[in-house]
Structures are given as C-alpha cells and as structure tokens.
Design a protein around this motif. Sequence first.
Motif, short mmCIF file in Angstrom:
data_model
loop_
_atom_site.label_atom_id
_atom_site.label_comp_id
_atom_site.label_asym_id
_atom_site.label_seq_id
_atom_site.Cartn_x
_atom_site.Cartn_y
_atom_site.Cartn_z
N VAL A 280 0.87 -1.17 0.00
CA VAL A 280 0.00 0.00 0.00
C VAL A 280 0.91 1.22 0.00
CG1 VAL A 280 -1.72 1.32 1.27
CG2 VAL A 280 -1.86 -1.18 1.23
N LEU A 281 0.68 2.13 -0.94
CA LEU A 281 1.49 3.34 -1.03
C LEU A 281 0.62 4.55 -0.75
CD1 LEU A 281 3.59 2.65 -4.27
CD2 LEU A 281 4.09 1.99 -1.90
N VAL A 282 0.86 5.18 0.38
CA VAL A 282 0.16 6.41 0.75
C VAL A 282 1.00 7.58 0.28
CG1 VAL A 282 -0.73 7.80 2.65
CG2 VAL A 282 -0.90 5.29 2.76
N VAL A 283 0.48 8.33 -0.67
CA VAL A 283 1.22 9.47 -1.22
C VAL A 283 0.59 10.74 -0.66
CG1 VAL A 283 2.02 10.61 -3.31
CG2 VAL A 283 1.66 8.13 -3.31
N ASP A 284 1.23 11.30 0.34
CA ASP A 284 0.72 12.46 1.05
C ASP A 284 1.89 13.29 1.55
OD1 ASP A 284 -2.00 13.16 1.27
OD2 ASP A 284 -2.44 11.46 2.59
N ALA A 285 1.61 14.49 1.99
CA ALA A 285 2.63 15.28 2.66
C ALA A 285 2.92 14.65 4.02
CB ALA A 285 2.16 16.72 2.82
N VAL A 286 4.17 14.68 4.42
CA VAL A 286 4.56 14.19 5.75
C VAL A 286 5.16 15.38 6.51
CG1 VAL A 286 6.01 12.59 7.05
CG2 VAL A 286 4.98 11.86 4.88
N ILE A 287 4.50 15.76 7.59
CA ILE A 287 4.96 16.92 8.36
C ILE A 287 6.19 16.56 9.16
CG2 ILE A 287 4.37 18.56 10.19
CD1 ILE A 287 1.49 18.41 9.33
N ALA A 288 7.25 17.33 8.97
CA ALA A 288 8.49 17.10 9.71
C ALA A 288 8.37 17.71 11.11
CB ALA A 288 9.67 17.74 8.97
N PRO A 289 9.07 17.11 12.09
CA PRO A 289 8.99 17.58 13.48
C PRO A 289 9.89 18.79 13.73
CG PRO A 289 10.41 15.68 13.38
CD PRO A 289 9.88 15.88 11.98
N ASP A 290 9.72 19.86 12.97
CA ASP A 290 10.48 21.08 13.18
C ASP A 290 9.63 22.24 12.71
OD1 ASP A 290 10.79 21.42 10.33
OD2 ASP A 290 12.44 19.98 10.39
N ASN A 291 10.15 23.45 12.82
CA ASN A 291 9.37 24.63 12.47
C ASN A 291 9.76 25.25 11.14
OD1 ASN A 291 7.75 24.61 14.81
ND2 ASN A 291 9.39 25.53 16.00
N ARG A 292 10.40 24.47 10.28
CA ARG A 292 10.71 24.99 8.96
C ARG A 292 9.43 25.12 8.12
NH1 ARG A 292 15.07 20.78 6.89
NH2 ARG A 292 13.66 19.44 8.07
N PRO A 293 9.38 26.14 7.25
CA PRO A 293 8.20 26.28 6.37
C PRO A 293 8.04 25.04 5.49
CG PRO A 293 9.54 28.28 6.33
CD PRO A 293 10.35 27.22 7.03
N HIS A 294 6.81 24.61 5.31
CA HIS A 294 6.50 23.49 4.43
C HIS A 294 5.04 23.61 4.03
CE1 HIS A 294 5.91 19.40 2.89
NE2 HIS A 294 7.21 19.26 2.90
N GLN A 295 4.77 23.39 2.74
CA GLN A 295 3.40 23.53 2.25
C GLN A 295 2.42 22.66 3.01
OE1 GLN A 295 1.51 22.06 -1.69
NE2 GLN A 295 2.57 23.95 -2.27
N ALA A 296 2.89 21.56 3.56
CA ALA A 296 2.02 20.66 4.31
C ALA A 296 1.34 21.38 5.47
CB ALA A 296 2.80 19.47 4.84
N LYS A 297 2.03 22.34 6.07
CA LYS A 297 1.47 23.05 7.22
C LYS A 297 0.37 24.01 6.79
CE LYS A 297 5.87 22.34 9.53
NZ LYS A 297 7.12 22.92 10.03
N ASP A 298 0.49 24.56 5.59
CA ASP A 298 -0.59 25.39 5.03
C ASP A 298 -1.79 24.51 4.68
OD1 ASP A 298 0.82 28.22 4.41
OD2 ASP A 298 2.21 26.62 3.96
N LEU A 299 -1.51 23.40 3.99
CA LEU A 299 -2.60 22.49 3.61
C LEU A 299 -3.31 21.95 4.84
CD1 LEU A 299 -0.81 20.46 0.78
CD2 LEU A 299 -2.57 22.20 0.50
#
Length: 355
Positions: A280-299
């Motif tokens: 099974v391949l889940v293709v999604d954003a993975v939120i990293a455990p830090d405070n760097r900007p990443h589109q996943a946090k907006d989504l």
Amino acid sequence: MGTAGERAAGGAHGGDGGGAALIDAALGFVFPAALRAAALARVADHLSEGPRTPAEVAAATDTDPAALTRVLRLLATRGLFGEDEQGRFRLEAAGQALRSDVPGSVRDGILMITDRTFWLPAGRMDHCLSTGGSVFEDIFAKPFFDHFAQDAETAAVFHDGMAAMSGVENGPIADAYDFPRTGTVVDVGGGQGGFLAAVLRASPGLNGVLYDRAHVVAGHRLGDDAALADRWSTAEGDFFTDVPRGDILLLKRILHDWQDEQCVRLLRACRRSLAPGGRVLVVDAVIAPDNRPHQAKDLDLLMMASLVGRERTHEDFRALLAEAGLRLTRVCSTPTVLSVVEARAADEAPETGGS
C-alpha cells in the motif's frame, strides 16, 4: 500607511518592531484574491503573445481597464507580470503557468484553492479553534463532499483543480519510487487518472485500475494516451467498504481528507484486497517535526477549516497503518511536497533493509 519598504525601515529603526511585518502578513490574502481574479479573466492567455496595454487586455477579457491595471500592478510586484515605460504589461516567466493553454498549467489549481469552498472556511478559522472541528458545514449546510455531490459546477472546479495540481507532481513522484516491473496497480480514489497514467508510463510492465465513484471515473483521461492502450481499466465503488485486488494500492492525496477512524476503515479495505507480497502506497505530505516552512502546514489548516482530515507526521502514519493491519516499511521523499509512505501486511515477514 506607507510602502512596505518604509514600514520595514521604520520597524528596523526602533519604531513598531515587528509590527510592520505582521501588518504585511495580514494583507497577504490580497495577493491570492488578485491571482484568482487574473486567473478567472484568463489575463495570462491574452498576454502570451507579447505586451499589451490594460485597455487592450480589458477589451479582450470584458473587464474594467482601471481595475485591471490595479490588479496587474500588484501581481507585477510578485514577478508574474512586468510593466514597460509605455504602461504595457507583459507576462513574465514566473507567470507562464497561469496560462490555461500550456503544459504544467496550474490555473485550475489556483481556482480550486481560492474557491469559496476553501476561502470562506479559512476566514472563519477561529471557529475551528473554538470547536476543534471544520466550519464548512456551518457555511454550506452540508459536509464537504456531500456539498460537491449536489453541486456539479463546484465539483468540476475541485476535480479539475486537483488534476492541475497533480499534473506538475505526478511524473516526479512516479519516477522517485521503485515500482515493480509487473503486476496490477490500483489507484484508489484516483480521480481523473493522472497519477495512474504517470505510474504506467514509468513502469511499462504494469497494468492499472482506476477506482473511484462513478461520476468521478466518468471524467477520466486515461484514453488520451496511446502509450497506455490495453493496460488500464476502471472500477466504481466506495473505497471505505471495498477496493479492487492489486499488487500495489495507491492512495494519493486521499488520507489527508479524512479523520483517523475513516482512514483506518479505508486502509483495512486495502489490506483485505492486497495481493500476497503487495504494498500500500500512501502518497501524502509528511509533516516534519520542526518549524521549517513546508506547504504541508498550510494544507493542514485548509483541511482543518473545510474538511475533517489533516496532514500527518511519520509517526501518525505508522499508527494508522498498524491499526489497519499494515506495517510502515519506509518513507520515500520525492522532488515534490509529497512523500511515498510504503506499507505491507503486518503479518508478512519483514524484508531486510526496511525502516
């Protein structure tokens, strides 16, 4: 109020400190509003052959010349358009993807993200903080996907927008993962089939099944590619209850739409339909455990306001998969904002080198 430079300079010299930057941030919503207006009017299309005056573009787009000038002026500050000494505007390289007639166009994606179904709930995010849930139903009287089921025009905006967003990421994701040489890949909730097509092109020995609701599958685009002839089929159904059997089951931008318990139901359906040795391949954003900007946090905040789902961390995915009888084996990064979270049956013997 002064220019951004003047406000920044004032803050730097002991004025209001970081206040000027926060005011600029609060005004940030005006840019996507202008971007949407330009996309709706197809301004980029009308500037594709060279500079034109706002009056000329306004005549071609049935817009007001003075208002159009003001919108173009703001978008020019972001490098999408440029203005010459004669007051003519040109389309810059950064704005090419705003055209509707070029490969890699994201116009439909912009129209989806700025549609009222995302815009209005985002403006009431304080409701989410108060209740812990989405505000979508308060505004539209139905949950997100139920609203789409009754509004064909809005549903088309969503599906076309998702196809546009996916169009620029499907190829790089398909190339980043080592798909098997043979077997059947099922794109679960695969929409118009863009990702499945990319996977089949990257792996000529695979056959594919596009699986989604009947009204979604009806709009598939798989037949447009002669290279995929006789290598695909479609299937209709509810992925919470049943999934076609396959060696690879794809879930691209699906789990982030749903709450954990719904994700587990879907993943259990996938587990039941997974061929021995399959993945099974889940293709999604993975939120990293830090405070760097990443589109996943907006989504993630769009999901909170409009849907019931969320973006997840590595450990969130591990827990979801385990509850569904699956074992996370590795997370593969891609050149996009999405990662490929790979899972196998939990009772299957682990391979050496898994993570």
